[in-house]
Write a protein that holds these residues in place. Structure first.
Motif, mmCIF file in Angstrom:
data_model
loop_
_atom_site.group_PDB
_atom_site.id
_atom_site.type_symbol
_atom_site.label_atom_id
_atom_site.label_comp_id
_atom_site.label_asym_id
_atom_site.label_seq_id
_atom_site.Cartn_x
_atom_site.Cartn_y
_atom_site.Cartn_z
ATOM 1 N N PRO A 42 1.027 -1.511 0.311
ATOM 2 C CA PRO A 42 -0.098 0.056 -0.492
ATOM 3 C C PRO A 42 0.707 1.404 0.159
ATOM 4 N N THR A 43 0.940 2.095 -0.884
ATOM 5 C CA THR A 43 0.745 3.350 -1.068
ATOM 6 C C THR A 43 0.640 4.776 -0.385
ATOM 7 N N LYS A 44 1.258 5.692 -0.253
ATOM 8 C CA LYS A 44 0.544 6.928 -0.504
ATOM 9 C C LYS A 44 1.836 7.567 -1.901
ATOM 10 N N LYS A 68 1.997 3.520 4.160
ATOM 11 C CA LYS A 68 1.203 4.062 4.205
ATOM 12 C C LYS A 68 1.360 4.743 5.469
ATOM 13 N N THR A 69 2.861 4.633 6.444
ATOM 14 C CA THR A 69 3.289 5.261 7.350
ATOM 15 C C THR A 69 4.111 7.513 6.743
ATOM 16 N N GLY A 70 3.689 6.976 5.524
ATOM 17 C CA GLY A 70 4.149 8.186 5.517
ATOM 18 C C GLY A 70 5.523 8.255 4.376
ATOM 19 N N LYS A 71 6.368 7.190 5.036
ATOM 20 C CA LYS A 71 7.711 7.116 5.179
ATOM 21 C C LYS A 71 7.840 6.721 3.354
ATOM 22 N N PRO A 72 9.016 7.931 2.427
ATOM 23 C CA PRO A 72 9.104 7.496 1.444
ATOM 24 C C PRO A 72 10.011 6.047 0.883
ATOM 25 N N VAL A 73 9.360 4.994 -0.058
ATOM 26 C CA VAL A 73 9.384 4.149 -0.163
ATOM 27 C C VAL A 73 11.078 4.248 -0.813
ATOM 28 N N LYS A 74 11.840 3.773 -0.096
ATOM 29 C CA LYS A 74 13.495 3.591 -1.056
ATOM 30 C C LYS A 74 13.881 2.788 -2.298
ATOM 31 N N THR A 75 12.852 1.267 -2.098
ATOM 32 C CA THR A 75 13.651 0.856 -3.416
ATOM 33 C C THR A 75 12.142 0.083 -3.912
ATOM 34 N N SER A 136 1.685 -0.348 -7.551
ATOM 35 C CA SER A 136 0.705 -0.277 -6.762
ATOM 36 C C SER A 136 0.654 1.303 -7.532
ATOM 37 N N VAL A 137 -0.546 1.996 -7.375
ATOM 38 C CA VAL A 137 -1.314 2.469 -8.134
ATOM 39 C C VAL A 137 -1.441 4.220 -7.836
ATOM 40 N N GLU A 138 -0.906 5.503 -8.190
ATOM 41 C CA GLU A 138 -1.104 6.618 -7.027
ATOM 42 C C GLU A 138 -1.574 7.416 -9.101
#
Ligand code: CU
Length: 270
Positions: A42-44, A68-75, A136-138
């Motif tokens: 899950p992403t934001k 989902k916690t708002g931390k950037p996804v790194k990889t 994941s789609v944004e």
């Protein structure tokens, strides 16, 4: 965004309603027709672009993908040769663009694009955080200032053959009904000689890509061919249209180094 995941061979369906995303994944090369959930992280997202973007001006867009916690996804996984696939459509679906933002690290992707006219555009960004089985789609709506293009009504095609860039492209369906697994076959011939095109080239790791978007731009499907073998003239995709209604479909193929984008409008009955 809450994600419910259903896995069916070789296709990906995403409902882009505000808090519901149902996803049917893409190009796993196993040929089972199971409904096994795959792992979608899950992403934001956070979208940065100038306040009043103008038509026909280069507009830098920055997309931050977070967990989902708002931390950037790194990889991110590289999927079909890219870490992110981005689609831009105008609200009437007349305009379509498929581009690949540059990954800057720390969850941030950058792209510069030019909107062709004033109006509303939907941007759809697909990425796969590392460990995710599926993308994941944004999405993001953008209002662009400027002279609007003449709105093109979305009218279902009566014949599924058209000529684009010297190629005659025919689209056929094994059946056409919402909620049903179906095959969609594009057949490409030379428009002048009528000779079948047998030297399609892989485009982003597949013999073609198909995107389908519902008339309201809420439902989005990115579909890959059923097999990696063969270079035309026919390319078969399998998908499920999630609901009845009008969809615009863009098939994208590569031939002699050039990308051919072929749009069709279909009315999918119940
Ligand atoms: Cu792409």
């Amino acid at each position: 965004m809450k994600q419910i995941v259903i896995s069916i061979l070789l296709l990906s369906v995403v409902f882009l309603t505000a808090c519901n995303s149902i996803k049917v994944p893409k190009s796993t090369m196993d040929h089972k027709m199971s409904a096994t959930p795959t792992n979608v992280v899950p992403t934001k997202s956070e979208w940065t672009l100038t306040d009043y973007p103008q038509a026909n001006v280069k507009i830098p867009i920055s997309i931050l993908i977070m967990d989902k916690t708002g931390k950037p996804v790194k990889t991110f996984e590289t999927v079909h040769e890219k870490k992110m696939h981005l689609f831009i459509v105008s609200k009437d679906l007349a305009y379509f663009s498929h581009i690949h933002p540059k990954y800057e690290g720390n969850g941030k992707f950058d792209i510069t694009t030019t909107f062709p006219a004033g109006g509303d555009y939907k941007i759809i960004a697909e990425s796969t955080p590392k460990g995710g089985g599926d993308s994941s789609v944004e999405t993001h709506w953008v209002h662009v200032e400027g002279e609007p293009a003449k709105e093109e009504p979305l009218i279902p095609d009566e014949a599924f053959t058209k000529v684009v860039d010297g190629k005659k492209v025919t689209l056929t369906f094994s059946q056409l009904a919402a909620g049903k697994t179906l095959h969609m076959t594009f057949t490409i011939t030379d428009a002048k000689t009528n000779k079948p095109i047998k030297n399609l080239q892989p485009y982003l790791g597949a013999m073609g890509h198909t995107v389908a978007i519902s008339a309201d731009a809420e439902k989005y499907l990115h579909i890959h061919p059923m097999t990696t073998s063969g270079n035309g003239p026919s390319v078969i995709f399998m998908t499920i249209f999630p609901e009845k209604g009008v969809y615009k479909i863009w098939g994208q193929f590569k031939h002699e180094g050039k990308i051919l984008t072929v749009p069709f409008v279909v009315n999918v009955p119940k």
